[in-house]
Design a protein around this motif. Sequence first.
Motif, PDB file in Angstrom:
ATOM      1  N   SER A 178       0.820  -1.220   0.000  1.00  0.00           N
ATOM      2  CA  SER A 178       0.000   0.000   0.000  1.00  0.00           C
ATOM      3  C   SER A 178       0.847   1.261   0.000  1.00  0.00           C
ATOM      4  O   SER A 178       0.393   2.325  -0.426  1.00  0.00           O
ATOM      5  CB  SER A 178      -0.950   0.008   1.193  1.00  0.00           C
ATOM      6  N   ARG A 204       0.587   5.440  -1.849  1.00  0.00           N
ATOM      7  CA  ARG A 204       0.386   6.612  -0.989  1.00  0.00           C
ATOM      8  C   ARG A 204       1.306   7.749  -1.414  1.00  0.00           C
ATOM      9  O   ARG A 204       2.356   7.518  -2.013  1.00  0.00           O
ATOM     10  CB  ARG A 204       0.661   6.253   0.474  1.00  0.00           C
ATOM     11  N   GLU A 223       1.891  10.759   3.387  1.00  0.00           N
ATOM     12  CA  GLU A 223       1.210   9.614   3.994  1.00  0.00           C
ATOM     13  C   GLU A 223       2.198   8.521   4.354  1.00  0.00           C
ATOM     14  O   GLU A 223       2.091   7.890   5.414  1.00  0.00           O
ATOM     15  CB  GLU A 223       0.144   9.070   3.037  1.00  0.00           C
TER      16      GLU A 223
END
Length: 205
Positions: free
Chosen positions: A115, A119, A123
Amino acid sequence: MEKPNRIVNKSDIRKLTSSHKIFAFIKDKYGIPPNWQRPEGFVSLSKIILEQQISLASAEAHFKKLNNYLPEFSPTEILKLTDEEMLSCQISRQKAKYLRALSQAVLNKELDFDSLSRRNPTEVRTKLTSIKGIGDWTTDIYLMFCLQSKDIFPLGDIALITTIKELTSVKTKAGIIRFTNKLKPRRSLAAYFLWYYYLKKRNRI
């Protein structure tokens, strides 16, 4: 075929060297830096943690010792090690704590490496610095080398600060911040050039 998403690319090199003469000087003297890149994931971030405040050569030696000791370099295997086993692999108690914190975050699914690539840098920084032992420098290096983020400048990196002071009249922390802000949005490429100069001048590359 050149990949334009890489930090080191012809278009950004042209813009950086035409706008800031010290990068033109480095290019003329030593050429273009390699596009330093590392795989995303647990192993790379662990290696960056080991590189905190020591030489790359020492960190590599410590990583190799630890890697050779483990059946697999994974969060599960890291958490099985005692302090004594870590020390036998030249991993200090402090860095052992950091590796365990990272391992626990991965196993608890608090950190998902897949993930991170989706981002934005802010983040990613928030996520990584929430883990004990991971600060801005470690995050900066992961963003640059693993995620190829183009506008990062590790202000905590001694080699970069040394090179700025050597090649410019900038000497203060405030001055260095002003200097690096002028390099946006290609601060990562600027850092690669400065590292390259530092290493080439000292015959380390």
